[in-house]
Structure formats: C-alpha cells, structure tokens
Write an enzyme that holds these catalytic residues in place. Sequence first.
Site, PDB file in Angstrom:
ATOM      1  N   ARG A  29      -4.701  48.903  28.337  1.00 15.13           N
ATOM      2  CA  ARG A  29      -5.642  47.938  28.923  1.00 15.13           C
ATOM      3  C   ARG A  29      -6.777  47.762  27.932  1.00 15.13           C
ATOM      4  O   ARG A  29      -7.475  48.723  27.596  1.00 15.13           O
ATOM      5  CB  ARG A  29      -6.169  48.441  30.267  1.00 15.13           C
TER       6      ARG A  29
ATOM      7  N   HIS B  51      -2.551  39.352  32.669  1.00 13.13           N
ATOM      8  CA  HIS B  51      -2.363  40.567  33.466  1.00 13.13           C
ATOM      9  C   HIS B  51      -0.953  40.543  34.058  1.00 13.13           C
ATOM     10  O   HIS B  51      -0.764  40.401  35.264  1.00 13.13           O
ATOM     11  CB  HIS B  51      -3.427  40.615  34.559  1.00 13.13           C
TER      12      HIS B  51
ATOM     13  N   GLN C  61       0.166  42.953  37.108  1.00 14.17           N
ATOM     14  CA  GLN C  61      -0.347  42.544  38.419  1.00 14.17           C
ATOM     15  C   GLN C  61       0.492  41.411  38.994  1.00 14.17           C
ATOM     16  O   GLN C  61       0.839  41.416  40.183  1.00 14.17           O
ATOM     17  CB  GLN C  61      -1.808  42.082  38.284  1.00 14.17           C
TER      18      GLN C  61
ATOM     19  N   ASP D 239      -9.819  35.561  42.320  1.00 10.55           N
ATOM     20  CA  ASP D 239     -10.173  36.737  41.515  1.00 10.55           C
ATOM     21  C   ASP D 239     -11.684  36.662  41.282  1.00 10.55           C
ATOM     22  O   ASP D 239     -12.307  35.618  41.532  1.00 10.55           O
ATOM     23  CB  ASP D 239      -9.386  36.694  40.182  1.00 10.55           C
TER      24      ASP D 239
ATOM     25  N   CYS E 147      -6.035  40.404  43.504  1.00  9.48           N
ATOM     26  CA  CYS E 147      -5.607  41.569  42.715  1.00  9.48           C
ATOM     27  C   CYS E 147      -6.508  42.776  42.936  1.00  9.48           C
ATOM     28  O   CYS E 147      -6.086  43.906  42.686  1.00  9.48           O
ATOM     29  CB  CYS E 147      -5.538  41.201  41.240  1.00  9.48           C
TER      30      CYS E 147
ATOM     31  N   ARG F 196       1.972  47.313  43.370  1.00 10.11           N
ATOM     32  CA  ARG F 196       1.738  47.663  41.962  1.00 10.11           C
ATOM     33  C   ARG F 196       2.591  48.888  41.602  1.00 10.11           C
ATOM     34  O   ARG F 196       3.184  48.946  40.536  1.00 10.11           O
ATOM     35  CB  ARG F 196       0.253  47.997  41.713  1.00 10.11           C
TER      36      ARG F 196
HETATM   37  N1  NVA Z   1     -10.058  39.223  36.036  1.00 10.39           N
HETATM   38  C1  NVA Z   1     -10.327  40.601  36.371  1.00 10.39           C
HETATM   39  C2  NVA Z   1      -9.097  41.269  36.879  1.00 10.39           C
HETATM   40  C3  NVA Z   1      -9.285  42.708  37.285  1.00 10.39           C
HETATM   41  C4  NVA Z   1      -8.016  43.372  37.722  1.00 10.39           C
HETATM   42  C5  NVA Z   1     -10.867  41.328  35.139  1.00 10.39           C
HETATM   43  O1  NVA Z   1     -10.351  41.082  34.038  1.00 10.39           O
HETATM   44  O2  NVA Z   1     -11.809  42.097  35.277  1.00 10.39           O
HETATM   45  N1   CP Z   2      -5.829  44.807  39.978  1.00 10.60           N
HETATM   46  C1   CP Z   2      -6.055  45.753  39.028  1.00 10.60           C
HETATM   47  O1   CP Z   2      -5.553  45.682  37.900  1.00 10.60           O
HETATM   48  O2   CP Z   2      -6.869  46.758  39.439  1.00 10.60           O
HETATM   49  P1   CP Z   2      -7.522  47.873  38.528  1.00 10.60           P
HETATM   50  O3   CP Z   2      -8.535  47.170  37.638  1.00 10.60           O
HETATM   51  O4   CP Z   2      -8.165  48.817  39.488  1.00 10.60           O
HETATM   52  O5   CP Z   2      -6.467  48.528  37.697  1.00 10.60           O
END
Ligand code: NVA
Ligand code: CP
Length: 301
Positions: free
Chosen positions: A102, A129, A132, A219, A259, A287
């Site tokens: 990540r 992502h 997800q 989101d 998500c 997930r």
């Molecule tokens: N768009 C959000 C998704 C988190 C799972 C982010 O990148 O923070």
């Molecule tokens: N939806 C998701 O990816 O959650 P986290 O940021 O908690 O991993």
Amino acid sequence: MKHLLKLSDWSAQEITDLLDMADQLKYEKKNNIPHKHLEGKSLGMIFEKSSTRTRVSFEVGMYELGGNALFLSSNDLQIGRGEPVEDTARVLSRYLDGIMIRTFEQKEVEDLAKYGSIPIINGLTDYCHPCQVLADLMTIREHKGTFKNLKMCFIGDGNNMSNSLMVGAIKMGMEFAIACPETHKPDAELMTWAAENGTFTCTDSVKEAAKDADILVTDVWASMGQEGEANERKQIFAGYQINSELMAVAKSDAMVLHCLPAHRGEEITAEVFEAHADEIFDEAENRLHAQKAVLVTLMKD
Ligand code: NVA
Ligand code: CP
C-alpha cells in the site's frame, strides 16, 4: 508471473474465476472445511499508509490459508530511508513468496513487479484499489445474484476507488455513472476506455448519476495523503453526498456500498449508512474472502 497491480490488467474471465473462488473460500470457512492452500508460504505486507481492513484481511487470510504474513511498515524498512525499490524488490524476492504493498505512487507497485521475481499485489495506491473492488463485486453478486442489467453509480471524488470501480463495473457488464465536480474527474484514460467498452456517464449532477441506479457507492472526500486539503475539499464536494433524497431517485431496492472508513455527514448521511449497514459490513467481510482468493490465485504452486 501473475500480479494484481491494477484491475485493468485482468480479463473479465479472470475476475469471474477469482469471484467464484472467493465464494468457495467463504463457504469453506463458514463450514469449517480446511483450505490450507498456502502452507509454508510467506507474504510481506508493505504499508506506507494506514490500514485496518487491508492489513487484517491479508494477515488473517494468510493464516487461514496455512501461511504466514509479515507486517512491514515503511517507517521501519530501509525503503523509508531511501533504499531503491529495485533493490528492495530483489532482496524481498529471495525471502518471500509474495508482496502486498500500500503506497502513494502506482509506479512504485509496478517497479516492485518489474524488478522482483514474486507476485505483487496492489493494496491501494493513489491511482487504484483493485483488492477493494474485487470484494465489492463479490458483494454485489452475492446480493443481486448477477451483474446483468445493473447500474452502478459513484458519488464524489474521481479517486482510486472510482477508478477501480469504473473498470470493475464495465468489465462485468454493468452500466457505470459517476457524479463528481468538473475538477475532480477519474483518470482520463480510464474514462475513455470505459466509454469505448460499456455504458459510461460522467456528470456533475448527483441526481442524473443516481437515477435508477441499482448500486450507489461513495468514498471519502479527502483520501490518505490529502489531509492538508480536507477543508478545501469540504467546500468542493458539498452536495456530493448519498442521502435519503438521492436514494429516492435510485431503484427502490438499490444497495449502498462504502469501502470504509466513512465520514458520516460528509459523503454519506448516518441515516443511509445505517439503513445499508448489512451491505456495507458484508462488503468489509468480503475483503477477507476476496483477498484469500487473490493470494491463492497468485501464490499457489
Ligand atoms: N480513497 C480512500 C480509500 C481508503 C480505503 C483513500 O485513498 O484514502
Ligand atoms: N477499505 C480499505 O482499504 O480499508 P483500510 O484502509 O482500513 O485498509
């Protein structure tokens, strides 16, 4: 070597096969049927951003598959002090059987795959992502029974989630509509691809996007890394909210996905969130099953 760098790299058939395996793994877990497909295998999980669901689903997923997962924070790795990705990739390839990462830049994930010699899984970048969205597709099929003749609408930022949802929805044959401000559209190349490969709309009208929708998704207005823009974004995205007024223009049996984490009162009201909590927490649970299917698909001998 197969990776999961972005959903657009996978065919509709590969996605369908993965969803079928995720359903099977969910069934096996619920019925205490052993499924230790990755005995003796190790997954490294590199995190340069926070996570609840991604970390826990991959870590528990590896455990349930008979393998082992290592949490590798970039605060502790030499990568956080500037060791090049190409060296990190070659070193970790000698210890591990797969890496989930990540991070911010998509290029870092692509470079890990380029220089390493083990499967790489994208656990979120600023661009996409995919993990997800595989869980989201699994949840939609579970609740609706099919992807046929469904309209998905996304309300809010043209971000990593909307990029991946757009690809996933169009690949599975769903209609996809996004309502976002003119200044915050999804990736331009992906929008061109979506328009050429399915039914796709991008509008600044939330009601136009949500009209007759079967699935509404949203989101956060400020993603990880955009914390400094949070106040400005509250102004830009005001109105890009899933609320009961918007639900009224969607189909009466429409489902809502998020998500998570969610900001009640911003991209979704508490009322709509709680009314659709069963769907949203099924999505979160899935997930685990979807990520296990990714791990088996990429890492099983
Ligand atoms: N768009 C959000 C998704 C988190 C799972 C982010 O990148 O923070
Ligand atoms: N939806 C998701 O990816 O959650 P986290 O940021 O908690 O991993």
